[in-house]
Design a protein around this motif. Structure first.
Motif, PDB file in Angstrom:
ATOM      1  N   ARG A 129      16.073   7.472  -5.073  1.00 35.32           N
ATOM      2  CA  ARG A 129      15.818   7.056  -3.686  1.00 35.32           C
ATOM      3  C   ARG A 129      14.448   7.505  -3.214  1.00 35.32           C
ATOM      4  NH1 ARG A 129      20.816   8.979  -3.673  1.00 35.32           N
ATOM      5  NH2 ARG A 129      20.257  10.895  -2.590  1.00 35.32           N
ATOM      6  N   LYS A 130      14.060   8.724  -3.593  1.00 33.93           N
ATOM      7  CA  LYS A 130      12.749   9.230  -3.179  1.00 33.93           C
ATOM      8  C   LYS A 130      11.623   8.416  -3.808  1.00 33.93           C
ATOM      9  CE  LYS A 130      13.909  13.959  -1.966  1.00 33.93           C
ATOM     10  NZ  LYS A 130      13.368  14.003  -0.624  1.00 33.93           N
ATOM     11  N   VAL A 131      11.783   8.020  -5.071  1.00 36.67           N
ATOM     12  CA  VAL A 131      10.759   7.194  -5.719  1.00 36.67           C
ATOM     13  C   VAL A 131      10.698   5.828  -5.045  1.00 36.67           C
ATOM     14  CG1 VAL A 131      10.136   5.998  -7.847  1.00 36.67           C
ATOM     15  CG2 VAL A 131      10.814   8.405  -7.925  1.00 36.67           C
ATOM     16  N   ALA A 132      11.852   5.220  -4.785  1.00 37.68           N
ATOM     17  CA  ALA A 132      11.867   3.906  -4.143  1.00 37.68           C
ATOM     18  C   ALA A 132      11.190   3.959  -2.778  1.00 37.68           C
ATOM     19  CB  ALA A 132      13.299   3.398  -4.009  1.00 37.68           C
ATOM     20  N   PHE A 162       4.589  14.486   0.318  1.00 36.24           N
ATOM     21  CA  PHE A 162       5.895  15.135   0.355  1.00 36.24           C
ATOM     22  C   PHE A 162       6.652  14.950  -0.964  1.00 36.24           C
ATOM     23  CE2 PHE A 162       5.395  15.073   5.037  1.00 36.24           C
ATOM     24  CZ  PHE A 162       5.549  16.448   5.225  1.00 36.24           C
ATOM     25  N   PHE A 163       6.495  13.791  -1.608  1.00 40.94           N
ATOM     26  CA  PHE A 163       7.144  13.577  -2.897  1.00 40.94           C
ATOM     27  C   PHE A 163       6.602  14.554  -3.936  1.00 40.94           C
ATOM     28  CE2 PHE A 163       7.327  11.570  -7.098  1.00 40.94           C
ATOM     29  CZ  PHE A 163       8.698  11.390  -7.208  1.00 40.94           C
ATOM     30  N   HIS A 164       5.287  14.746  -3.963  1.00 41.14           N
ATOM     31  CA  HIS A 164       4.694  15.685  -4.922  1.00 41.14           C
ATOM     32  C   HIS A 164       5.154  17.116  -4.661  1.00 41.14           C
ATOM     33  CE1 HIS A 164       2.021  12.396  -6.093  1.00 41.14           C
ATOM     34  NE2 HIS A 164       1.892  13.064  -7.212  1.00 41.14           N
ATOM     35  N   LEU A 165       5.248  17.504  -3.412  1.00 38.57           N
ATOM     36  CA  LEU A 165       5.753  18.846  -3.093  1.00 38.57           C
ATOM     37  C   LEU A 165       7.208  18.981  -3.537  1.00 38.57           C
ATOM     38  CD1 LEU A 165       4.171  19.348   0.439  1.00 38.57           C
ATOM     39  CD2 LEU A 165       3.481  20.452  -1.714  1.00 38.57           C
ATOM     40  N   SER A 216       0.843  -1.187   0.000  1.00 36.13           N
ATOM     41  CA  SER A 216       0.000   0.000   0.000  1.00 36.13           C
ATOM     42  C   SER A 216       0.882   1.242   0.000  1.00 36.13           C
ATOM     43  CB  SER A 216      -0.876  -0.019   1.250  1.00 36.13           C
ATOM     44  OG  SER A 216      -1.569   1.188   1.370  1.00 36.13           O
ATOM     45  N   PHE A 217       0.398   2.306  -0.615  1.00 37.84           N
ATOM     46  CA  PHE A 217       1.143   3.555  -0.645  1.00 37.84           C
ATOM     47  C   PHE A 217       1.034   4.267   0.690  1.00 37.84           C
ATOM     48  CE2 PHE A 217       0.049   3.096  -5.179  1.00 37.84           C
ATOM     49  CZ  PHE A 217       1.331   3.098  -5.678  1.00 37.84           C
ATOM     50  N   ASN A 218       2.068   4.974   1.035  1.00 41.60           N
ATOM     51  CA  ASN A 218       2.067   5.815   2.216  1.00 41.60           C
ATOM     52  C   ASN A 218       1.675   7.220   1.752  1.00 41.60           C
ATOM     53  OD1 ASN A 218       2.928   7.675   4.213  1.00 41.60           O
ATOM     54  ND2 ASN A 218       4.300   6.123   5.059  1.00 41.60           N
ATOM     55  N   LEU A 219       0.474   7.662   2.112  1.00 42.78           N
ATOM     56  CA  LEU A 219      -0.051   8.935   1.604  1.00 42.78           C
ATOM     57  C   LEU A 219       0.794  10.132   2.020  1.00 42.78           C
ATOM     58  CD1 LEU A 219      -3.892   8.388   1.984  1.00 42.78           C
ATOM     59  CD2 LEU A 219      -2.498   8.265  -0.077  1.00 42.78           C
ATOM     60  N   VAL A 220       1.397  10.084   3.209  1.00 44.20           N
ATOM     61  CA  VAL A 220       2.251  11.194   3.650  1.00 44.20           C
ATOM     62  C   VAL A 220       3.485  11.296   2.764  1.00 44.20           C
ATOM     63  CG1 VAL A 220       3.646  12.074   5.563  1.00 44.20           C
ATOM     64  CG2 VAL A 220       1.399  11.064   6.021  1.00 44.20           C
TER      65      VAL A 220
END
Length: 186
Positions: free
Chosen positions: A163-166, A76-79, A68-72
């Motif tokens: 790393r951020k995508v992983a 932060f990734f989108h920002l 499952s994705f971690n919404l937080v």
């Protein structure tokens, strides 16, 4: 045992309904059109996305379910991605309006071990979204990228994006291999 399986099924159904609701709210916000036709298009779009991701909710017997994705982390990734896109756009504008010496297009490839195919697609798309770069091909763990300048290429190679995508898909940070090949485009 029957009660435990029922609770697990209820949890999966609840998760599916929450995701469907979030997708539909996103549709409403982004479309801005609230007539019956567009609302039905939104429902159809959500149904297609849920269908395409059905393994996340109802894994095939014997297969490991998708994480499952971690919404937080996604927020932060989108920002962070928005900040990177703005900074890249400013850099590209400066390069274009300054001397042409800075514009040295190049092709480069690198390897990034991502946890699954979806993570590879997200990484490739994230690189394409940053102005001055374009993902041309992804084969296994190798990414072929076109960059407008060598600085842009080096920023992707040394940067935190893989790393951020992983981290969107796993709890540990992804590793990026150091195998890099660059060619200047004529």
């Amino acid at each position: 045992m029957e009660n435990r399986n029922t609770n697990f099924s209820d949890l999966k159904l609840t998760r599916l309904l929450i995701h469907a609701g979030l997708l539909f709210v996103g549709w409403l916000v982004l479309s801005g059109l609230y007539d019956v036709f567009h609302l039905l298009l939104g429902v159809l779009s959500v149904a297609i996305v849920i269908f395409l991701n059905r393994q996340s909710y109802f894994p095939v017997e014997g297969e490991r379910p998708a994480k499952s994705f971690n919404l937080v982390r996604i927020l932060f990734f989108h920002l962070w991605m928005f900040k990177e896109m703005v900074m890249s756009a400013v850099f590209v504008v400066r390069c274009v309006f300054s001397s042409s010496d800075k514009l040295r297009p190049c092709l480069f490839s690198f390897e990034s071990r991502q946890p699954n195919d979806l993570a590879k697609v997200v990484l490739g798309n994230s690189m394409t979204l940053t102005p001055g770069t374009l993902t041309l091909d992804i084969e296994d763990d190798r990414f072929l990228i076109h960059a407008l300048t060598r600085e842009t290429a080096q920023g992707l190679i040394d940067g935190p994006m893989p790393r951020k995508v992983a981290r969107l898909f796993v709890n540990e940070t992804g590793e990026m291999m150091t195998s890099i090949q660059m060619e200047t485009e004529q």
